[in-house]
Structure formats: C-alpha cells, structure tokens
Design a protein around this motif. Structure first.
Motif, mmCIF file in Angstrom:
data_model
loop_
_atom_site.group_PDB
_atom_site.id
_atom_site.type_symbol
_atom_site.label_atom_id
_atom_site.label_comp_id
_atom_site.label_asym_id
_atom_site.label_seq_id
_atom_site.Cartn_x
_atom_site.Cartn_y
_atom_site.Cartn_z
ATOM 1 N N HIS A 203 -5.034 -1.143 15.281
ATOM 2 C CA HIS A 203 -5.030 -0.266 14.109
ATOM 3 C C HIS A 203 -3.639 0.145 13.697
ATOM 4 N N SER B 121 -2.718 0.395 9.560
ATOM 5 C CA SER B 121 -2.966 1.084 8.294
ATOM 6 C C SER B 121 -4.027 2.169 8.444
ATOM 7 N N TYR C 218 16.175 -7.216 13.873
ATOM 8 C CA TYR C 218 15.447 -6.098 14.477
ATOM 9 C C TYR C 218 15.196 -6.323 15.963
ATOM 10 N N ASN D 82 10.781 -2.431 20.249
ATOM 11 C CA ASN D 82 9.415 -2.085 19.841
ATOM 12 C C ASN D 82 8.523 -2.329 21.048
ATOM 13 N N PRO E 37 10.520 -5.578 7.309
ATOM 14 C CA PRO E 37 9.406 -4.744 7.800
ATOM 15 C C PRO E 37 9.245 -3.443 7.031
ATOM 16 N N TYR F 272 5.993 -1.075 7.471
ATOM 17 C CA TYR F 272 5.909 0.197 8.201
ATOM 18 C C TYR F 272 5.899 1.393 7.251
ATOM 19 N N LEU G 54 -2.723 0.989 -3.627
ATOM 20 C CA LEU G 54 -4.118 1.336 -3.889
ATOM 21 C C LEU G 54 -4.312 2.852 -3.894
ATOM 22 N N GLN H 7 -9.897 -3.521 9.319
ATOM 23 C CA GLN H 7 -9.194 -2.266 9.072
ATOM 24 C C GLN H 7 -9.977 -1.470 8.020
ATOM 25 N N THR I 127 -7.714 -7.210 -2.990
ATOM 26 C CA THR I 127 -6.256 -7.387 -3.071
ATOM 27 C C THR I 127 -5.809 -8.504 -2.139
ATOM 28 N N CYS J 258 -0.306 -10.522 6.934
ATOM 29 C CA CYS J 258 -0.677 -10.276 8.333
ATOM 30 C C CYS J 258 -0.202 -8.907 8.819
ATOM 31 N N TYR K 190 5.198 -9.976 11.640
ATOM 32 C CA TYR K 190 6.648 -9.872 11.857
ATOM 33 C C TYR K 190 7.046 -10.351 13.253
HETATM 34 C C1 LIG Z 1 9.422 -3.425 12.616
HETATM 35 C C2 LIG Z 1 8.266 -2.462 12.734
HETATM 36 C C3 LIG Z 1 8.494 -1.217 13.281
HETATM 37 C C4 LIG Z 1 7.437 -0.337 13.466
HETATM 38 N N1 LIG Z 1 7.678 0.892 14.054
HETATM 39 C C5 LIG Z 1 6.621 1.698 14.348
HETATM 40 C C6 LIG Z 1 6.806 2.914 15.059
HETATM 41 O O1 LIG Z 1 7.939 3.279 15.431
HETATM 42 N N2 LIG Z 1 5.730 3.662 15.380
HETATM 43 C C7 LIG Z 1 4.478 3.276 14.992
HETATM 44 O O2 LIG Z 1 3.530 4.000 15.309
HETATM 45 N N3 LIG Z 1 4.242 2.142 14.287
HETATM 46 C C8 LIG Z 1 5.295 1.333 13.965
HETATM 47 N N4 LIG Z 1 5.078 0.164 13.263
HETATM 48 C C9 LIG Z 1 3.716 -0.214 12.861
HETATM 49 C C10 LIG Z 1 3.495 -0.077 11.359
HETATM 50 O O3 LIG Z 1 3.410 1.264 11.019
HETATM 51 C C11 LIG Z 1 2.210 -0.851 10.963
HETATM 52 O O4 LIG Z 1 2.463 -2.207 11.169
HETATM 53 C C12 LIG Z 1 1.861 -0.593 9.522
HETATM 54 O O5 LIG Z 1 1.310 0.671 9.420
HETATM 55 C C13 LIG Z 1 0.891 -1.628 8.918
HETATM 56 O O6 LIG Z 1 -0.291 -1.627 9.600
HETATM 57 P P1 LIG Z 1 -0.922 -2.948 10.168
HETATM 58 O O7 LIG Z 1 0.137 -3.681 10.891
HETATM 59 O O8 LIG Z 1 -2.128 -2.525 10.876
HETATM 60 O O9 LIG Z 1 -1.338 -3.785 8.900
HETATM 61 P P2 LIG Z 1 -2.856 -4.144 8.462
HETATM 62 O O10 LIG Z 1 -3.491 -2.909 7.965
HETATM 63 O O11 LIG Z 1 -3.511 -4.892 9.533
HETATM 64 O O12 LIG Z 1 -2.546 -5.106 7.235
HETATM 65 C C14 LIG Z 1 -2.967 -6.461 7.187
HETATM 66 C C15 LIG Z 1 -3.338 -6.787 5.759
HETATM 67 O O13 LIG Z 1 -4.517 -6.080 5.412
HETATM 68 C C16 LIG Z 1 -4.353 -5.411 4.202
HETATM 69 N N5 LIG Z 1 -5.151 -4.188 4.186
HETATM 70 C C17 LIG Z 1 -5.332 -3.318 5.190
HETATM 71 N N6 LIG Z 1 -6.133 -2.322 4.802
HETATM 72 C C18 LIG Z 1 -6.473 -2.558 3.521
HETATM 73 C C19 LIG Z 1 -7.273 -1.891 2.550
HETATM 74 N N7 LIG Z 1 -7.897 -0.766 2.824
HETATM 75 N N8 LIG Z 1 -7.378 -2.431 1.333
HETATM 76 C C20 LIG Z 1 -6.746 -3.559 1.030
HETATM 77 N N9 LIG Z 1 -5.989 -4.237 1.890
HETATM 78 C C21 LIG Z 1 -5.839 -3.741 3.129
HETATM 79 C C22 LIG Z 1 -2.869 -5.150 4.093
HETATM 80 O O14 LIG Z 1 -2.467 -5.022 2.738
HETATM 81 C C23 LIG Z 1 -2.285 -6.393 4.750
HETATM 82 O O15 LIG Z 1 -2.163 -7.397 3.778
HETATM 83 C C24 LIG Z 1 6.136 -0.711 13.054
HETATM 84 C C25 LIG Z 1 5.926 -1.954 12.469
HETATM 85 C C26 LIG Z 1 6.976 -2.841 12.310
HETATM 86 C C27 LIG Z 1 6.707 -4.184 11.689
#
Ligand SMILES: Cc1cc2nc3c(=O)[nH]c(=O)nc-3n(C[C@H](O)[C@H](O)[C@H](O)COP(=O)(O)OP(=O)(O)OC[C@H]3O[C@@H](n4cnc5c(N)ncnc54)[C@H](O)[C@@H]3O)c2cc1C
Ligand SMILES: Cc1cc2nc3c(=O)[nH]c(=O)nc-3n(C[C@H](O)[C@H](O)[C@H](O)COP(=O)(O)OP(=O)(O)OC[C@H]3O[C@@H](n4cnc5c(N)ncnc54)[C@H](O)[C@@H]3O)c2cc1C
Ligand SMILES: [Ca+2]
Lengths: 664, 664
Positions: free
Chosen positions: A142, A144, A234, A239, A419, A423, A432, B312, B329, B399, B404
C-alpha cells in the motif's frame, strides 16, 4: 590572465541586468546572498566532490553519502548555520541522504501531529541529531491508499503499551528513506486497535536501532530495498524495508496531537482540530514545487548553454556553423521549458505565502479555505513534477548524443528527479482529487456558496461559458487579461462539460469512475491556469533592475502561449478561441522566441548555479565543452588498461577461431 | 503440483486464441518458432543471466558482456544457427555489445558501399569474426551534420595510400560502439582529399588494433568515452573515441562501390548509381522500428501484468481492493501504449516488405520511389522511437513506486532504449527532412507529378482540404475509411497550411527556417497517418485464429482514436472534425478500453516473452510479485552487513555529538 569564456559574446547580448534577475529568481536579496554563499562553500569543499559518483559501486556510493552527510552536519555546527542555511547546504550537496528525511519528514511529522509534551520530549533530540528519524508510511502492498495500510498497533492495557506488528508480507514497510541502514527512529504508521476495534491509521514514534551499537532492536527486521533507477542518483539513499514482530512501545509514543488513547484504552479525539495536520502537507508540497523549479532550471541551464556551444550545419563560405540554439525547432522545444522554470519558481514562492496564510487561518480555527488549498497544492505538485520530469529528458535530447553521457549531468538529474512524480502522492491520484474538487465546486455553483481563492473564477462560470476571445492580431495575445480569460474559460468549460457528462450516469460514482480521464484533464487545465495567473500577478509587482520585468513578461507569454499551443484542442474544441486565434498565438510565440534568443544565456546565468551544483560538462559556465569531455572520458575505469581485461578469454578466441574449444 | 499463476483468472477471461495471436505478432509461424526456441535457449543458459547487472561496476559489466558475446558466438557455431537465428540469439541475450555493431553496421556498410572485390575480400573474414568491425562516423564535433566531419583521408600518390588524420580535437571520432575496447577494424568516415581537392565524406576500412596482441596500431589513439545513462543499460557497450595521427592505409581500403580514386589520384563516380547506398539505410531504419515495437511491448507487458496484480483502494466490505488496471485513468494511459506496440509491430513488418521492394527497384535502376521511401523511413524511425521512449517511462510511472526499483526492469529498459531517439538520425532533424519532402510534394501538386506510395493521398488534396467528417454517432469512429480520411485530411491540411505560410516569406529558405516547428508537426501528422493506414491494411488481410482479428481491430481503433484525442487541436482547428465529433471519439475510446480490459493480459502474453528477457519482477508471468521483490531486496550489497560500513566514522559521531572532533 583573462578567464576563458566561450559564452562572453552571448553574455554581452543580454538586454537586462543579470544581477538583479538573480535576486528576482532567488526571491529576495537575502535569499540570493545565502544561496550564493552556501553554494560556493559547498563547491569549494573537496569532500563534496561528486564528479565520480556514477562510477561508484552501491556500497562506495553509500559510504560517500554517509561521509558527506556527516561533513555537512559538521560544517553546520562549526559555522553555526541557521536552519535556512543548513537546508541550503544539504540542497547544494546534492546527494539524497537519510538526513533529508530526518529534517524534511520526521521532524515535521512530530511537529504537525505530536502533543506539546511529545514535541518537548522528541524535538530537541532530533534537532541535535541525537536520534535520526525516518518517515515510515508506505508498505509493500500500500502506497497511494494510506487507509489500507496493514501494519497494526494494538493497545495492551495490561502494560500500557502498543504492540506493533506486521501481519503479512505485504504489510512490510517499504520505501522509507533513511530506514534501510541509518535511522534510529521512525514515525511509523499503523492501524490503531484498541479493545478489538480498528480506529484506522495513526502515527507512532518507534525506536528501530540501538543507540549503542546500531543493531536493530528485538522484533525488528530492517534492510535496504535495493538498487533504484540510474547509477548514482537516488542510490545514495537507503530506502528501506521494515517488519515488526510484536514490537512494544510505550503508549505515549503514539502521536496524540489530534486523537488520543487513554490509559484505559479509550480512543478519543483531542480538542485540537484534525485539520491542523494539513499544515504539514501544504508545507511539504510547497517544497516539492520549489524543488521542481530547481531541477528544471538546472536541466534548462545545461541545455541552453550547450545549445549555444554546439554548432551543426549551416556553415557559409567556410565560416562557423549555426549554433543549434538558433534553430526554431530547438527554440520551440527549449524556451517553453526555460519559461516553465521561471513560472514554477514564482508559483512556488506564492505557495510559501499560502502556507503562512493557511497556518494562520488554521490557528484561528478558520478552515474555510482548506478544500481549495488542498486541491490547489495537490494539483500544483502534480503538474509541476510531471512537467519537470519530462522536461529534463527533453533537455537531454536537446543535447544530442552527448546528452546521453553521464558527464552531461542530465542522466543522473533525470534518475534522481523522477520519483517526485510518485512520492507524496502519485500524480494521477492527485489530479483525480483536484477533479473531484472541481466537480464539487461546479455542483455547488447554484447554491450560493461562493468559490474562493484559486477557484474563485468559477463564480463567473456563466460569463466564462459564453465569452468570446477578443484576439484579432497576434500581439493581442500579449495582453494578460486576454490570456487569463482564455485559460479561465478553458478550465471552466472543461469542468462544466465533465460535470454534465457525470450527471448522465444513473449513479454519480459511476460517472466519476468512467470519466476519470476527463476529470484528470480538467484538473490539469485548472492547475495550469493557477500557474499562469500567479506568474501574471508576480508581474504586477514592482520588479527592479534594467529590463528584468520586460524579460519576465516575455517568459510569461512564452509559458502561457506554449501551453495554449500544446493544448490547442482544449481551447478550440470548447470554443474558447477560434482556430484563427490559435494560429495567431502560434505566430506570436515565434516572435517571442526571437526575443528570448539573445537573452537565453543570461536568463540561465540568473539561476546562479555553480559548476559544482550543475555537475555537467555540457553546462559549464565557461562553455569549454569539448576539451573537458575528452579529458573526462579517459577517467573511465575501462581506460586503465589499453587491452581490456577479458581479451585473452573472450576476444582472442573469437578472432583466432578457437571459440569452440575456449573455456568460457 | 500445479504451477503458481496469479494471472490464471485473467488468462481465462481472454476472448481470443492467444497461440494464434503469438503468430500474428511474430509475423509468421516460422518466425514465431524461431523466436520461441531461441528465447528459451537463452533463458535457460546460466551464462546469459542478467538479474545482477545493475550491481556490477563498469569493468565487471564490460567483462560480463565480453563473456556473453563470446558464449553467444560459441553457441551460434555449435548449434550451426542460421543468420536469422543468430540475430535472434543476440537479441534475446539483451545486452548491447560490440557484436551488434559488427553485424548491424560494419558488415552492412561494406555490403552497401564496397565493390565486389572488396566484399569478396572482407566479408568472409567478417562473417567468421576473424576481424571485428565498428562503424566510425560521428565525431566529437559532428553528428547530425555528417557532411561537416573533419577527419581527413588524403591520397598520397607516391605510395598509393590514403593518410587518415584527425586535424582537430573535435575531429576525434566519438560514440562508435565497439570502438572503445574491442574492434580490430572500422569503417571510418573521412573527407577524401586528392590533389588538394576536398571530395566530401567517404568510408574507409581501417585496421585499428593488431590481430596479434590487440594493441592499437601506430598513429592510433583509441579508448572508451565513459559512463552513459543508467546502471547496466548501455554501459555494456564500449562506445569509443579515436584519433588518427597520419595513419596510412592502402588505396583499395576506400569503399569504392559508388565513387573511386584511381592510382593517379583521380576521383571518379563508378557506373553503379549512388542511390544504391540508400538500401542500407532503409534496412537499418526498418530494424530500428522493429526494435521500437520490441522495447515498447516489453514495457507494456510489465506494466499490464503488474497493473492486474496491484490493488489499491475500493475494497468493499473487507473484500479485495480494486486492481489498478480497472481504473479508467490507468487504462487511458496504458492501453494506447499496448495498441502502439501492435501498431509499430505491423508497420515494422511492412517496412521489411518496403526494403525488399526498394532493393528490387534499385537493382532495376528505378529510383522513382526513393524520395518517398526516404521520407517515410526517416519519419517512422522518428515517431516510433520517440513514442517508445516516452512510453517506457509512462509504463514505469504506471507501476507507482515499485516501478522505480531496478528489479522492475523498467529503469534499465528506459536507459538502454532512449539513445534510439538520437542515433541513426536525431529525431527532430529527421522530422525536418520529412517536412521538406511534404512541402516539395505540396509545391509540385499542380505540376502533374503524381505523389506515390505513402504520400499518394496528397494527390487528393483538393478533396481532403474541404471534406467533412461523416461521424454522427460514437460507433461511426470504428469505420476504417472514416479514420483514414480524418488522418489524411489532418495531414494534408497541416502541410498545405505550412506551405502557404512559407510562401509568405520573401525567401523560401527563411520560411523553412522560421516555420520549422510547424513543419515538424506536419511531419508527425503524416507519419502517424502511415502507421494508422498500415495497421488498417493489415486488418484487410486474412488473420486466422478465434477472435484474433477482432482484438486487433479494437487495438487499431484504440491506436487511432487515442492519437486523435491527443492531437485534437490539429483535427479540430483545421476543421477536419467538429468538436462534437471529437467528443464522440473520446466516448468511443472509453468503450474500447472496456473491451480491451478482459483481454489485456492475454494481449501481452501474445508477445511470448520469457521472464528472462523481460527481466522484471513486476512483469513476471506468474504474477508472484511481492515475495520476489522482498527476496530480491536482500541481495543488495548494502544488506551484506546489518550495521553499514561507515557507521563508526560517520553515523555514531553524529548521534554521540562528537561530530566536531570526528576525523572525516
Ligand atoms: C524514491 C522514493 C522515495 C520514497 N520515500 C518514502 C518515504 O520516505 N516514506 C514513505 O512512507 N514512502 C516513501 N515512498 C513511497 C511513496 O510514497 C509511494 O510510492 C507513493 O505514495 C505511490 O504509491 P504506490 O507506490 O503505492 O503507487 P500505486 O498506488 O500502486 O500506483 C500504481 C498505479 O496505480 C494508479 N492508481 C492507484 N490508485 C488509483 C486510483 N484510486 N485511481 C486511479 N489510479 C490509481 C496510479 O496512478 C499508478 O499509475 C517513496 C517512494 C519512492 C519512489
Ligand atoms: C548510444 C549511442 C550510440 C551511438 N553509436 C554510434 C556508432 O556506432 N557510430 C557512429 O558513428 N555514431 C554513433 N552515435 C552517434 C550518433 O549517431 C549521433 O549522436 C547522432 O547522429 C546525433 O548527432 P549529434 O549527437 O551530433 O546531435 P546534434 O546534431 O548535436 O543535436 C543537438 C541538437 O541540435 C538539434 N539540431 C541539429 N541540427 C539541427 C538542424 N539542422 N535543425 C534543427 N535542429 C538541429 C538536434 O535536434 C538536437 O536537439 C551513437 C550515439 C549514441 C548516443
Ligand atoms: Ca554502478
């Protein structure tokens, strides 16, 4: 001896006072002076060298980062730098490190969600770095959907403790910067469970590693999540991943600024309003927008300088060839990015003001602007980071083959920047949210509730839905009110069209889901309007310095008209402008490019970046590109020997037709 | 034991015969079988492992590449692979190496520009790899402008030799793959000078290194140009630099297929027509378009599979969350890329035919189609590589955070792919060539000269300039003739508008220069039309297999309508379609996405990629993403120790407040 300067001629061409532009860019004379001083400090310190970064192994790079972070902290203490100066120092060191999360996320999280006692206990230790913290929210499963986090924090009334636990593989914390190898503490997010009841996700201060020997505490599994995009980039950041096996922490380590658990395990809202936590979010996003303008300006600076050095085609009678910056295609790709760098800078500045404003309002219990501020900051984070990521890669392409070399600086800049699109909120998810806010605003239009702030123009929707653009000649497009109205009309019409289409669905939620791509486009239109408007507002202020305001006016027009050209379909299909007016905008844009051209080098000089910070041979201040590229090439480890390792095993057997019997 | 397959349910949903689609994708049953067999061969061979590639240092990576290249060659010989199979083997080894240039550029250059005697002398050695060649054209100072190369080849009549020389720093050869460390020979391009007269740039076969000990021959300075974008990626290639200090080669090592220098130093055209060299160019570009569809399909395969695994938001009553592939989207970002992969595949196939066709014509002294073929291949190279580069990064963003990670495979894929936008012609420079060709076609419209091939539609310009699109309901957009006419009208109108604007300039050349950005846009419109048309033509053929053609029809519509949506401004502003028709196209697009959705996984399965070739945990065939990501993380060198190297020097002094006295 005069310093070498291949750009001297270009610099002479500038029609404005570069020194004053530096101040306009920095935001104030004081901000300029701090930046200038600190960036030179960093550039002149051999510990902060970074030109060999892409050649280091992961371990070497990480070690180098630890060294730089320690040295930076040492300098902060020795020179008694202020918080602002210390922040600038980390910025110019330009190597992602655990300390970014400590200062940028861990401390703000405690400040934003802790009680007064918690702040009094933890912040002084954090400020002295007696503890080093990270921000552990995202899990393997998890990101987003923060509300879907699986880690649990179960209250045990017998011992007055929370038990933190990772019940599944996907509940492993995953991504937090600084977590992998360094942080001693985390603000970790987990589902609060008291008396068998799930109260949703809350933050907890958890010690991860012993302060004596740095070993993970019992029940804690922690490590690095591995290589990320690029070489260098990075990968300096650890991480991390984190699993809890029934880890106990005292009750007072739940961040209780907003809600609390009593000794008896009762869950209660505190009397402090929940909304206060939004202050932190606005703060973080404002910083991200500022970072976008930094990354973008850096890429643009490299591509602009190199485009003036690079000559290709067009030699007449044996004279020099044409500088590629003189090609109109090069200009039409580059100058809108230059203009965007300035546009993002100014909207970032405005967001700083917005942060102060919203903080004051929150403390005065005025929550009226929150939804608008929330949407506006989410949207600006999204469009500025997306545009910057694309722009860095475009700048790389603008440098032709040489942009692909690490020594151009652009590959690392891209890899380390992208990123930001993910992030602090995935950019699509954020759009959205903006889209929903727009729909809510439209649906409420009849209700007498007046839209405020950046969405105020929707109050004039009736006019905007039927107004006609007044442009008759190309130069009419230079008038700010015409630009603003066109962008307002476009956004209003797209939003209203969406809302009508949504209403055609029996269930509104289905409409939102089905039309989400359209909603995202409407959100982009709304956010671009904000950037354009804030740029124009900036120009209504007094801006000193010969020719400075004039240049900014040109860039503002370039920004707006290049967007209009790019999104012509939005404007024309919604009837905001006619095809002829679109063609006039394009014509005006070309004229503007010619006005930018003689000032281009000076406009990127105004960013005041040291060669150290730029980290690019193509972007060198003196333009001495070719000899330095040649010099740099020889430093590659492959050039240590003339005949490469592996010749005898792998090349010679091929050439000598011995491959079938070669032992490989 | 049943094999794990998290995608089983998705695979069951498919409404078409995947095995037959694999054949449609591959082009023929035979091509499918070769690909399938060779890819498995590579995947099962431990020498071809590539999962640790991003963790290797430059030297280790290069050594690994030499080993793989030698092993690949060994397998080719042992298994007596055909040329086609050997090419596939290199393709699936998926690591750029000197051998790519040997087979892909050095040999074709000799084939294309050598005399029969030269071919008889050099090709057998090259085919056996007794010599290893590279293609040394680009210099530090000249890439796009080949005619501006500075290296000289001066004929010395006393010794019957050419003297190759690098007169300036910028004349150093720079970029040729394989040159840095491996190649024994080069086809090097230099200005031919005889009797003090400069005859422009010609190719010469030059030996660079001793076949005995691999040392550079006298007068030759050669080395690697250093690290490039990313970790792993193209750093396996020894792109090199080369300087000549009066290096002598026999006269018969100038490639004299087209022009010759006699014993007396007289420069003459041979009786073979110059145009013959264009065959090679068409061949190389056709290959680049095929590579675009491979890279794109690979990225799309990863993003599509992961989007079905990733869930998600949207959990109802504690049930599973929504697969992100179900968000509109996500679909609107991903499915057009999926459709593009197929579109590029089929246009690539057509280019193969075109290559055969043009070769036959050239040999029959029919040069009539050359300008059109030249423009068409230049344009297709440009738009397919640009679109693919952008698409890979979009797939990475699709993704979320996990994209990343290096283990997602997408960062390396991006880094290794993007130079395709630059090599074999910078994409902007190529578009401008197409633009010029379009203008020439338009200017000649009245002259009775009938446009042929892909530009034939311009012959109907009169009709296209005033036709009206017939679409009244969304489903009308599914009719191929409506799509084609809309795209033809758009391209014709943009080209004609450009030509009119150019004619407003007193000097036509000024018009070309000033309006070059518009020309590039018109060129894009023309090339997109070609891709759309060839996709539609493909569908007019017999395509066996249950549901296969139906799926391709859907993808074809997605491709065309998503382009129409993206470039709506072109279509509406030029009056090709009305805003209402644009809205109907968008509506139809949404319906099409719903039709793609159940077939999405099967449509990427049809690419028939092994997990080895994909090189992505997110894209695994079985969808077992999370445990494997977790496992992979622990392999990072940083996780070799619990407490990181550098703790005592750099972290502990901070925590213990000893930083001022720490020795850093
Ligand atoms: C370099 C880096 C540093 C980070 N540092 C931290 C940190 O210090 N602490 C921490 O807690 N986290 C950290 N993160 C995590 C970061 O906050 C998450 O990666 C970010 O919130 C995105 O979530 P996800 O990876 O789950 O993406 P996902 O939600 O899995 O996204 C995948 C795809 O699904 C789509 N999607 C998801 N939900 C919906 C929706 N409801 N409607 C339409 N489309 C949707 C997105 O647009 C995307 O295309 C870091 C990430 C990176 C890459
Ligand atoms: C990975 C890689 C591998 C390569 N392998 C080889 C090889 O094996 N052998 C070899 O000989 N070369 C090789 N090259 C070199 C490659 O062919 C050149 O980089 C390419 O031709 C582009 O030329 P350039 O770098 O000079 O770009 P430039 O021409 O310098 O381009 C810089 C900018 O100027 C613009 N520009 C240039 N001319 C014009 C114009 N007339 N009008 C408008 N805009 C213009 C371009 O659009 C671009 O934005 C390789 C390059 C790379 C990156
Ligand atoms: Ca490395």
């Amino acid at each position: 001896m005069e310093a070498l300067d291949y750009h001297a001629e270009e610099r002479r061409k500038a029609e404005f006072d570069v020194e004053e532009m530096k101040i306009a860019w920095a935001g104030s004379r004081q901000a300029y002076e701090i930046s200038d001083r600190v960036s030179r400090l960093v550039a002149s310190d051999p510990v902060f060298r970074k030109d060999n970064r892409t050649m280091l192994s992961r371990k070497e790079l990480f070690n180098d980062t630890l060294k730089k972070a320690a040295h930076a902290w040492k300098r902060v203490i020795e020179l008694r730098l202020s918080e602002e100066e210390a922040g600038k120092l980390r910025f110019f060191v330009d190597q992602p490190a655990f300390s970014d999360l400590h200062w940028g996320m861990f401390i703000p999280a405690i400040k934003g969600s802790g009680t007064e006692e918690q702040k009094a206990k933890w912040l002084p230790m954090a400020y002295k770095m007696q503890i080093i913290g990270c921000y552990a929210q995202t899990e393997l499963g998890h990101g987003s959907n923060v509300q879907g986090l699986e880690t649990t924090a179960t209250f045990d009334p017998h011992t007055d403790e929370f038990v933190l636990h990772s019940p599944t593989l996907t509940s492993s914390k995953w991504w937090p910067g600084g977590l992998g190898k360094v942080a001693t503490h985390a603000v970790a997010y987990a589902r609060l469970i008291t008396n068998g009841q799930d109260h949703g996700v809350h933050g907890f201060i958890v010690q991860l590693r012993s302060l004596d020997d740095h070993l993970p505490l019992p029940g804690i599994t922690v490590g690095d999540i591995g290589m990320k995009f690029g070489s260098g980039a990075y990968n300096s950041m650890d991480n991390g991943l984190l699993r809890f096996d029934h880890v106990r922490i005292p009750r007072d380590q739940m961040l209780m600024g907003v809600s609390q658990v009593t000794r008896e395990g009762k869950y209660m809202q505190s009397d402090v309003p929940r909304q206060l936590v939004y202050g932190t979010m606005v703060y973080v996003r404002q910083k991200i927008v500022a970072d976008a303008s930094s990354a973008l300006s850096r890429a643009v600076c490299i591509a602009t300088r190199y485009s003036a050095v690079r000559r290709q085609f067009g030699s007449q009678n044996g004279g020099p060839e044409t500088q590629v910056i003189d090609y109109k295609t090069q200009q039409s790709r580059l100058f809108p990015l230059l203009a965007s760098a300035y546009a993002f800078r100014f909207v970032g500045e405005w967001l700083k003001w917005l942060y102060t404003d919203v903080t004051q309002r929150l403390h005065a219990n005025d929550f009226s602007t929150l939804p608008e501020v929330h949407a506006c900051t989410a949207g600006l984070k999204s469009i500025t980071t997306s545009a910057t990521a694309d722009a860095i890669e475009e700048c790389r392409k603008l440098c032709g083959g040489h942009g692909y070399l690490s020594s151009s600086g652009l590959p690392e800049l891209f890899a380390v920047y992208i990123p930001a699109c993910t992030y602090e909120g995935d950019n699509t998810v954020l759009l959205l949210q903006v889209g929903r806010f727009l729909m809510k605003t439209v649906f409420q239009l009849g209700s007498g509730k007046k839209p405020v702030g950046t969405i105020a123009y929707m109050g004039r929707a009736e006019h905007l839905l039927q107004c006609h653009c007044e442009v008759q000649r190309a130069e009419d497009w230079l008038k700010p009110h015409i630009i603003v109205e066109a962008f307002e009309a476009r956004s209003a019409r797209m939003a209203v069209a969406c809302s009508k289409n949504i209403n055609k669905f029996p269930k509104q939620e289905d409409g939102f889901a089905e039309l989400s791509a359209d909603l995202a486009e409407a959100a982009v239109a709304h956010c671009q309007l904000i950037v354009v408007s804030k740029f124009i507002e900036k120009l209504q202020q007094d801006i000193p310095g010969k020719g400075v305001k004039r240049q900014l006016e040109i860039l503002c027009s370039v920004y707006a008209l290049s967007l209009l050209h790019k999104h012509l379909g939005d404007f024309v299909a919604s009837g905001c402008i006619t095809p002829e007016q679109g063609a006039l905008a394009n014509e005006q844009l070309r004229l503007l490019y010619s006005q930018v051209r003689p000032n281009a080098i000076a406009l990127v000089d105004a960013f005041n970046y040291t060669d150290h910070y730029l980290g690019s041979i193509l972007g060198r201040y003196d333009g001495n590109v070719y000899p330095k590229l040649y010099e740099e090439a020889w430093k590659d480890p492959l050039n240590e020997t003339v005949v490469p390792d592996g010749y005898h095993e792998y090349i010679r057997p091929i050439l000598k037709q011995h491959i079938r019997v070669a032992r490989l």
